[in-house]
Design a protein around this motif. Structure first.
Motif, PDB file in Angstrom:
ATOM      1  N   PHE A 262      13.999  14.168  -4.663  1.00  0.00           N
ATOM      2  CA  PHE A 262      13.390  13.892  -3.369  1.00  0.00           C
ATOM      3  C   PHE A 262      13.941  14.749  -2.237  1.00  0.00           C
ATOM      4  N   ASN A 263      14.482  15.915  -2.610  1.00  0.00           N
ATOM      5  CA  ASN A 263      14.837  16.944  -1.631  1.00  0.00           C
ATOM      6  C   ASN A 263      15.784  16.490  -0.527  1.00  0.00           C
ATOM      7  N   LEU A 264      16.743  15.673  -0.897  1.00  0.00           N
ATOM      8  CA  LEU A 264      17.707  15.186   0.092  1.00  0.00           C
ATOM      9  C   LEU A 264      18.335  16.329   0.886  1.00  0.00           C
TER      10      LEU A 264
ATOM     11  N   TYR B 235       3.093  10.185  -7.351  1.00  0.00           N
ATOM     12  CA  TYR B 235       2.438  11.468  -7.599  1.00  0.00           C
ATOM     13  C   TYR B 235       1.825  12.094  -6.352  1.00  0.00           C
ATOM     14  N   THR B 236       2.078  11.514  -5.189  1.00  0.00           N
ATOM     15  CA  THR B 236       1.532  12.122  -3.967  1.00  0.00           C
ATOM     16  C   THR B 236       2.640  12.373  -2.952  1.00  0.00           C
ATOM     17  N   GLN B 237       3.814  12.699  -3.430  1.00  0.00           N
ATOM     18  CA  GLN B 237       4.903  13.010  -2.506  1.00  0.00           C
ATOM     19  C   GLN B 237       4.470  14.157  -1.589  1.00  0.00           C
ATOM     20  N   PRO B 238       4.821  14.081  -0.300  1.00  0.00           N
ATOM     21  CA  PRO B 238       4.410  15.151   0.617  1.00  0.00           C
ATOM     22  C   PRO B 238       5.032  16.497   0.228  1.00  0.00           C
ATOM     23  N   ARG B 239       4.326  17.542   0.598  1.00  0.00           N
ATOM     24  CA  ARG B 239       4.851  18.886   0.335  1.00  0.00           C
ATOM     25  C   ARG B 239       5.960  19.187   1.345  1.00  0.00           C
ATOM     26  N   VAL B 240       7.144  19.379   0.838  1.00  0.00           N
ATOM     27  CA  VAL B 240       8.300  19.555   1.707  1.00  0.00           C
ATOM     28  C   VAL B 240       8.183  20.858   2.499  1.00  0.00           C
ATOM     29  N   PHE B 241       8.524  20.774   3.779  1.00  0.00           N
ATOM     30  CA  PHE B 241       8.498  21.942   4.665  1.00  0.00           C
ATOM     31  C   PHE B 241       9.324  23.075   4.058  1.00  0.00           C
ATOM     32  N   GLY B 242       8.745  24.253   4.048  1.00  0.00           N
ATOM     33  CA  GLY B 242       9.493  25.393   3.522  1.00  0.00           C
ATOM     34  C   GLY B 242       9.242  25.660   2.052  1.00  0.00           C
ATOM     35  N   THR B 243       8.335  24.888   1.437  1.00  0.00           N
ATOM     36  CA  THR B 243       8.069  25.127   0.019  1.00  0.00           C
ATOM     37  C   THR B 243       6.656  25.647  -0.202  1.00  0.00           C
TER      38      THR B 243
ATOM     39  N   SER C 250       0.852  -1.187   0.000  1.00  0.00           N
ATOM     40  CA  SER C 250       0.000   0.000   0.000  1.00  0.00           C
ATOM     41  C   SER C 250       0.889   1.240   0.000  1.00  0.00           C
ATOM     42  N   PRO C 251       0.367   2.377  -0.430  1.00  0.00           N
ATOM     43  CA  PRO C 251       1.204   3.584  -0.503  1.00  0.00           C
ATOM     44  C   PRO C 251       1.722   4.019   0.874  1.00  0.00           C
ATOM     45  N   VAL C 252       2.769   4.805   0.875  1.00  0.00           N
ATOM     46  CA  VAL C 252       3.298   5.320   2.148  1.00  0.00           C
ATOM     47  C   VAL C 252       2.901   6.771   2.381  1.00  0.00           C
ATOM     48  N   THR C 253       2.523   7.480   1.342  1.00  0.00           N
ATOM     49  CA  THR C 253       2.237   8.898   1.536  1.00  0.00           C
ATOM     50  C   THR C 253       0.820   9.078   2.066  1.00  0.00           C
ATOM     51  N   PRO C 254       0.622  10.070   2.936  1.00  0.00           N
ATOM     52  CA  PRO C 254      -0.692  10.255   3.562  1.00  0.00           C
ATOM     53  C   PRO C 254      -1.813  10.475   2.539  1.00  0.00           C
ATOM     54  N   VAL C 255      -1.555  11.263   1.513  1.00  0.00           N
ATOM     55  CA  VAL C 255      -2.588  11.495   0.498  1.00  0.00           C
ATOM     56  C   VAL C 255      -2.792  10.227  -0.330  1.00  0.00           C
ATOM     57  N   GLY C 256      -1.684   9.564  -0.642  1.00  0.00           N
ATOM     58  CA  GLY C 256      -1.736   8.363  -1.461  1.00  0.00           C
ATOM     59  C   GLY C 256      -2.599   7.283  -0.831  1.00  0.00           C
ATOM     60  N   VAL C 257      -2.523   7.188   0.476  1.00  0.00           N
ATOM     61  CA  VAL C 257      -3.278   6.180   1.197  1.00  0.00           C
ATOM     62  C   VAL C 257      -4.790   6.384   1.000  1.00  0.00           C
ATOM     63  N   TRP C 258      -5.218   7.626   1.037  1.00  0.00           N
ATOM     64  CA  TRP C 258      -6.649   7.917   0.830  1.00  0.00           C
ATOM     65  C   TRP C 258      -7.078   7.552  -0.594  1.00  0.00           C
ATOM     66  N   ILE C 259      -6.249   7.915  -1.566  1.00  0.00           N
ATOM     67  CA  ILE C 259      -6.598   7.622  -2.963  1.00  0.00           C
ATOM     68  C   ILE C 259      -6.683   6.117  -3.169  1.00  0.00           C
TER      69      ILE C 259
END
Lengths: 345, 444
Positions: B406-408, A331-339, A283-292
């Motif tokens: 992936f923003n390493l 396609y559901t990588q988390p939004r990186v802090f600071g972006t 199953s996906p690991v990303t929080p959004v991916g899990v819902w989809i």
């Protein structure tokens, strides 16, 4: 004094693969017990034989590939129990062995073992026997028959490579009058009769060994979710999307389509949502991916049930979800802090 | 999941809750005796090493400058004890590198009072004078980052600083030296904050303290000036609450844009210990000769917070605190981000916030499995990276892909991912290697 050199962190949590898997096994035991209580010796033998086959296959393949034993990570045990629970309680044992072998060899070892498999191994095993033994896998037996603890259902002991005998006569002999040999889903699909929500919740229906008591499965799932051994979002997404889809259809045509509660509680949806879709590796690991992922499984399950040639849809829906997992993750990588896009002002 | 209505303390999203082991937080700060020999590195800060201005055989007084700052990104070094310079040369530092150091044989009969001091009237000093005076104290970031204080408090000319954030989170397990300083040296801290506000031009200050130190919050609250320019805010006890990004987000709700410094969003962050020492040393005209640090861990018999002269060898520190013979892993700093040392002959420096002794490693005993994609690391990464994906790429040595897609480079190595990984994959350790390889490639 010799100093140990290591880079941080120098502390780790007490979580471990073994611990997670062990708790999943523990949480499955009540479901197994209920199944055995309902179907007796045949269900017990099936669960034991399928699980033993999975463990043996894993060990043999470990040896063949020159690896250390991976039995103590408990994942093969989980696959065995889950596979056993998805099969009809009187499934011939030799076919159970085939299912277990395929699950571990093709579903898991071929991909590189735990964590590398793309599909849920138990479902691969189940899908294989569904194709190979279409009659046996749709042959059901009544729950709570009188002699369930003293004798096997005749099909259980079918000789290897033989087809199981017809059990209509045996069922009559058990003194069960109104047994039709159909699951609630099949009765709905072919006779447009829906089982009562009460029967479905408590599990007093004809079905696979482990897909009977929705409420028991939910309780066991709650335990796993509360202890954080399971991602609660997946079953919630699967069940919510299935319920929503069923509700839409019922709004469109209430005479033809059953109530959402029937869809949720019948067949393997509950076991699939709680124990199969939540398989971490597939199953996906990303929080959004899990819902989809959960939503796809829920919708596809209902679609197959309503429009497919099968009465059940959960297995294929989850396998489809597994196939989509790498794509969803990508396609559901988390939004990186600071972006975060700063507001233009 | 965060439920806003059940949540009073400010915090950031994600992070972990390790077992805190803050038992030493209740013990008053005590003073260590002087070791017979002190090894004083001339580079205890980020930037150029100081220039030695003493010679072998020369007598030095405690507090006297023994090395001068070499330019703006440098700090002077003061003699931590009265004694005689026994050697000047390369000595091993905690990170295993050889560093130019001054070895001082301490006069045992001496009272070891700081004799060099010239009190200053800080009210009368302007910004430039204050900056120069801060540099003379030799204070670098005492939380462990060792950035020269006078540089950190002097943001680029185009940045307008509206808030000074004082980092009293102390989120690493075991460490309690910041906690004790907040309780026992509150006035020093407030004085230091005043100086920092004057220098940086920040009109207001927020002090963030994790809510597992209620006595520190109470002590600070009681000492706050009436004008309301300085406030204290309880933070949820969570690691890494004290990282710059996370504490700013927790206190102010602002995100530092990727790759930028806090000054770009109008914030300066300083550690409480740094400002407490600033408030103590600057008005007195003294240099940094000692610091408060935590000595703790399962292999220490008398854990506590101690004032330790700079340059004290770790062996002496551990002897004084009663290290057990079973001590095998010695960590400088906290267990989440600190580093282990290979030798006990290395000295305590300005950046040493803790000396922890462990008898055995919990990390090493664990069996490693393949990634089961449980997603725990994704759920705890305070930078919202995908450590699972990064780890899979690291195993294939796809280091460039890790950085490009992936923003390493956003990873600040807090180690939350390694902490939670049930497969015990050394994720952050792999990321450090990947970053180092990429840096080398870029330099080549």
């Amino acid at each position: 004094m010799s100093m140990e050199l290591r880079t941080s962190p120098h502390l780790i949590s007490d979580r471990s693969v073994e611990r997670i898997m062990k708790h999943v096994v523990l949480s499955l035991l009540p479901i197994c017990a209920f199944s055995v209580w309902q179907y007796g010796l045949s269900a017990l033998a099936l669960l034991l034989v399928v699980t033993a086959t999975c463990l043996l296959t894993e060990r043999l393949l470990n040896r063949a590939s020159g690896q250390a034993s991976t039995l103590n990570d408990w994942s093969a045990t989980i696959t065995g129990i889950l596979l056993g629970l998805t099969l009809p309680p009187a499934f011939p044992l030799w076919m159970g062995v085939v299912a277990g072998f395929v699950a571990m060899a093709i579903g898991k070892a071929l991909f590189g073992g735990l964590g590398n498999n793309v599909f849920n191994p138990a479902l691969i095993g189940r899908a294989f026997v569904q194709a190979a033994f279409p009659v046996a896998i749709t042959t059901w037996v009544p729950a709570f028959s009188a002699q369930r603890f003293s004798e096997f259902v005749p099909t259980t002991l079918t000789a290897p490579l033989m087809m199981p005998p017809d059990i209509v006569g045996w069922v009559k002999q058990q003194g069960v009058d109104a047994f039709t040999g159909a699951t609630p889903l099949a009765r709905w699909k072919f006779e447009n009769v829906t089982a009562s929500a009460h029967d479905l919740l408590t599990g007093v229906v004809t079905a696979s060994a482990g897909e009977t008591s929705a409420i028991l499965i939910l309780l066991c799932g709650l335990y796993l979710a509360a202890r954080k051994f399971m991602d609660w979002r997946i079953p919630v997404a699967v069940l919510a999307s299935a319920a929503f889809t069923a509700w839409m259809f019922q709004l469109y045509d209430p005479t033809h389509y059953p109530a959402p509660t029937f869809v949720l509680l019948s067949g393997g949806l509950m076991l699939g949502a709680v124990y199969m879709a939540t398989d971490m590796a597939t199953s996906p690991v990303t929080p959004v991916g899990v819902w989809i992922y959960g939503a796809v499984i829920g919708v596809v399950t209902v679609m197959i049930r309503y429009f497919g040639g099968l009465t059940e849809g959960v297995m294929y829906a989850i396998l489809l979800g597994n196939a989509l997992t790498p794509f969803i993750d990508r396609y559901t990588q988390p939004r990186v802090f600071g972006t975060r896009q700063r507001r233009k002002s | 999941m965060r439920l806003p209505f059940f949540h009073r303390a400010a915090t950031f999203e994600h992070g972990i809750h390790p077992v805190y082991h803050k038992e030493t937080g209740a013990l008053p700060i005590r003073r260590f005796p002087f070791a017979p020999k002190l090894i004083v590195p001339l580079s205890q800060h980020i930037g150029k090493p100081a220039l030695c201005c003493v010679s072998v055989g020369q007598e030095v007084l405690r507090g006297e400058v023994i090395a001068t700052a070499d330019g703006t990104m440098s700090l002077p070094v003061h003699a931590p004890a009265t004694g005689v310079v026994e050697a000047i040369g390369l000595m091993p530092a905690a990170n295993g590198k050889m560093v130019e150091s001054v070895t001082i044989r301490v006069y045992e009969a001496d009272g070891q009072e700081v004799r060099v001091s010239a009190p200053r009237d800080i009210e009368a000093m302007d910004k430039e004078e204050l900056l120069a005076a801060i540099q003379q104290t030799g204070i670098s970031g005492l939380g462990g980052a060792t950035f020269p204080a006078h540089v950190k408090l002097n943001p680029p000319a185009d940045a307008v600083i509206d808030t000074l954030v004082v980092n009293g989170a102390e989120c690493e397990p075991f460490l309690t030296c910041d906690h004790r300083v907040m309780v026992e040296r509150t006035q020093d801290l407030i004085r230091g904050i005043r100086i920092a506000m004057k220098v940086s031009g920040a009109p207001r200050t927020v002090i963030g303290v994790e809510d597992n130190k209620p006595d520190a919050i109470a002590a600070i609250r009681a000492a706050l000036p009436a004008d309301g320019s300085i406030t204290v805010q309880a933070l949820e006890t969570k690691y890494p609450q004290g990282a710059e990004d996370t504490i700013i987000y927790a206190l102010l709700g602002r995100e530092i844009p990727a790759g930028q410094r806090p000054a770009s969003i109008g914030v300066l962050v300083n550690n409480v210990m740094t400002l407490a020492y600033l408030g103590r040393l600057l008005p007195a005209g003294e240099g940094m000769v000692e610091r408060v640090l935590t000595v703790a861990g399962p292999a220490v018999k008398k854990p506590g917070n101690y004032i330790v002269p700079i340059g004290t060898p770790l062996r002496f520190v551990l002897e004084q605190a009663g290290a057990r013979s079973s001590a095998k892993e010695i960590i400088l700093g906290g267990p989440m981000m600190g580093m282990t040392v290979s030798s006990l002959d290395v000295p305590v420096t300005k950046g040493t916030s803790g000396v922890l002794a462990f008898a055995e490693s919990t990390v090493e005993a664990q069996r490693t499995y393949a990634c089961i994609k449980c997603g725990e690391c994704v759920n705890v990464c305070p930078k919202f990276l995908n450590p699972s994906q990064l780890g899979l790429l690291a195993a294939k040595r796809e280091y460039e892909l890790m950085a490009e897609q992936f923003n390493l480079d956003r990873c600040f190595e807090c180690g939350c991912c390694s902490y939670v990984c049930p497969s015990h994959i050394p994720l952050v350790q792999q990321f450090r290697i990947a970053k180092a390889v990429n840096r080398e490639k870029a330099a080549a």
